[in-house]
Design a protein around this motif. Structure first.
Motif, mmCIF file in Angstrom:
data_model
loop_
_atom_site.group_PDB
_atom_site.id
_atom_site.type_symbol
_atom_site.label_atom_id
_atom_site.label_comp_id
_atom_site.label_asym_id
_atom_site.label_seq_id
_atom_site.Cartn_x
_atom_site.Cartn_y
_atom_site.Cartn_z
ATOM 1 N N ALA A 280 -10.908 -38.803 8.577
ATOM 2 C CA ALA A 280 -10.450 -39.377 7.311
ATOM 3 C C ALA A 280 -10.921 -40.820 7.166
ATOM 4 O O ALA A 280 -11.239 -41.271 6.060
ATOM 5 N N ILE A 281 -10.974 -41.560 8.273
ATOM 6 C CA ILE A 281 -11.462 -42.938 8.219
ATOM 7 C C ILE A 281 -12.931 -42.965 7.815
ATOM 8 O O ILE A 281 -13.361 -43.790 7.000
ATOM 9 N N GLN A 282 -13.715 -42.057 8.360
ATOM 10 C CA GLN A 282 -15.149 -42.028 8.060
ATOM 11 C C GLN A 282 -15.415 -41.749 6.586
ATOM 12 O O GLN A 282 -16.381 -42.270 6.011
ATOM 13 N N PHE A 283 -14.543 -40.935 5.964
ATOM 14 C CA PHE A 283 -14.751 -40.559 4.562
ATOM 15 C C PHE A 283 -13.793 -41.295 3.616
ATOM 16 O O PHE A 283 -13.685 -40.927 2.451
ATOM 17 N N VAL A 284 -13.085 -42.310 4.136
ATOM 18 C CA VAL A 284 -12.151 -43.115 3.343
ATOM 19 C C VAL A 284 -11.172 -42.200 2.607
ATOM 20 O O VAL A 284 -10.929 -42.349 1.414
ATOM 21 N N ASP A 285 -10.638 -41.235 3.337
ATOM 22 C CA ASP A 285 -9.668 -40.295 2.767
ATOM 23 C C ASP A 285 -8.280 -40.929 2.873
ATOM 24 O O ASP A 285 -7.512 -40.663 3.807
ATOM 25 N N ILE A 286 -7.948 -41.781 1.901
ATOM 26 C CA ILE A 286 -6.735 -42.590 1.968
ATOM 27 C C ILE A 286 -5.458 -41.749 2.050
ATOM 28 O O ILE A 286 -4.568 -42.068 2.844
ATOM 29 N N PRO A 287 -5.289 -40.689 1.269
ATOM 30 C CA PRO A 287 -4.048 -39.902 1.397
ATOM 31 C C PRO A 287 -3.827 -39.355 2.806
ATOM 32 O O PRO A 287 -2.695 -39.353 3.291
ATOM 33 N N VAL A 288 -4.875 -38.894 3.468
ATOM 34 C CA VAL A 288 -4.721 -38.371 4.829
ATOM 35 C C VAL A 288 -4.366 -39.492 5.798
ATOM 36 O O VAL A 288 -3.481 -39.339 6.650
ATOM 37 N N MET A 289 -5.028 -40.633 5.682
ATOM 38 C CA MET A 289 -4.738 -41.755 6.568
ATOM 39 C C MET A 289 -3.313 -42.253 6.375
ATOM 40 O O MET A 289 -2.597 -42.526 7.347
ATOM 41 N N ALA A 290 -2.890 -42.377 5.128
ATOM 42 C CA ALA A 290 -1.532 -42.850 4.850
ATOM 43 C C ALA A 290 -0.485 -41.873 5.377
ATOM 44 O O ALA A 290 0.521 -42.274 5.964
ATOM 45 N N ALA A 291 -0.730 -40.574 5.168
ATOM 46 C CA ALA A 291 0.226 -39.571 5.639
ATOM 47 C C ALA A 291 0.328 -39.582 7.158
ATOM 48 O O ALA A 291 1.423 -39.488 7.722
#
Length: 325
Positions: A280-291
């Motif tokens: 998620a960090i590599q693809f800037v997937d903010i919802p996954v990182m926040a969750a």
């Protein structure tokens, strides 16, 4: 007791709000997810349309308030990368991480407490000195290096165990488990040792230190003078009092096993939530990182609260102090 519980729960809620705010703020500097979601042929209209759809055009306080409101209902939004609900993605990955953490935690507790007691009782023995010297490896070496060494020895050189993946899994309801297959159990060995080794050595050294301190107390000498058997003195009297200060550290270490699984899962390509977070960090997937960070925070706060309550229940001095407060 009730007042103490209410106060600790209130403090825990404040901690979660602060952690959520810090985590959500950090994601603003990770990058722009729009760059990864749209191709090279995107137009400014496409960018603005997607930004509005994702709510990224709203002020930060509004985004954070919506995130908290949805998270309280178990809704963490939709993954920018996969286009699926984050809660569904985490539910698919959680069994792998929880099983890995369970096996690692059991290994850390059983061997940590057992070896800690043994090295305290036999503190001058050769075996005890060898164990204490060897334990420096688990404390000193970083987790990823331990994992790489285990892969080199048991996977590359000897070929006994798999070096990556989870092996075959079976479905029990909505839960996928590797406990019921041979390849699943073999795949668990190296990652669980890697993840639990640091916690095991830490628990062992802590138990040993506390055990040696307790064994020097006057009531232990009195118990021996009464003619009690050595096993009764060590396990019924000394170990029981040793565990009071150990509970706090053990509880936090069990929480750290899940949090630090991110490194182990990356080394062994274990399909858990830790590896999901790295992707998620590599693809800037903010919802996954926040969750992910919110769930880890909830877990840590919950474990810390349970440990505090257990400590309060076990140690009568805290109950006396609480009544006089």
């Amino acid at each position: 007791m009730i007042a103490y519980i209410i106060r600790r729960v209130f403090q825990s809620l404040i901690v979660l709000l602060v952690v959520g705010l810090v985590a959500f703020s950090m994601f603003r500097f990770v990058g722009d997810p729009i760059d990864n979601m749209l191709g090279q042929e995107r137009t400014q209209e496409d960018i603005e349309r997607l930004r509005t759809t994702l709510g990224l055009d709203q002020p930060f306080p509004v985004q954070y308030a919506k995130f908290l409101a949805n998270a309280a209902q178990g809704n963490f939004g939709v993954s920018y990368r996969q286009g699926r609900p984050v809660a569904t993605i985490i539910a698919e990955r959680a069994p792998a991480t929880l099983e890995l953490a369970l096996v690692s935690g059991v290994l850390a507790l059983v061997f940590g407490i057992g070896l800690g007691v043994f090295t305290a009782i036999r503190r001058n023995g050769i075996a005890s000195n060898v164990i204490m010297t060897t334990s420096l490896i688990g404390v000193s070496l970083p987790t990823f290096l331990i994992g790489i060494l285990l892969i080199y020895v048991f996977s590359v050189s000897l070929g006994w165990l798999p070096s990556f993946g989870r092996g075959e899994t079976t479905k029990i309801g909505g839960w996928s488990t590797g406990f019921l297959t041979g390849s699943g159990l073999k795949a668990l060995i190296l990652p669980s040792i890697t993840l639990g080794l640091y916690q095991m050595t830490l628990i062992m050294r802590l138990v040993r230190s506390e055990m040696l301190e307790v064994l020097r107390q006057d009531y232990i000498r009195f118990a021996r003078a009464r003619g009690l058997r050595e096993r009764s003195v060590n396990f019924r009297h000394a170990l029981k009092n040793t565990m009071v200060p150990v509970i706090t550290v053990v509880g936090l270490q069990l929480g750290a096993i899940i949090a630090f699984a991110i490194i182990t899962e990356t080394v062994f390509q274990w399909p858990g939530v830790g590896l999901l977070f790295i992707n998620a960090i590599q693809f800037v997937d903010i919802p996954v990182m926040a969750a992910y960070l919110m769930l880890i925070s909830v877990m840590f706060v919950a474990i810390n609260l349970i440990v505090d309550l257990l400590y309060f229940a076990i140690d009568p001095r805290l109950r006396i102090d609480g009544r006089h407060a």
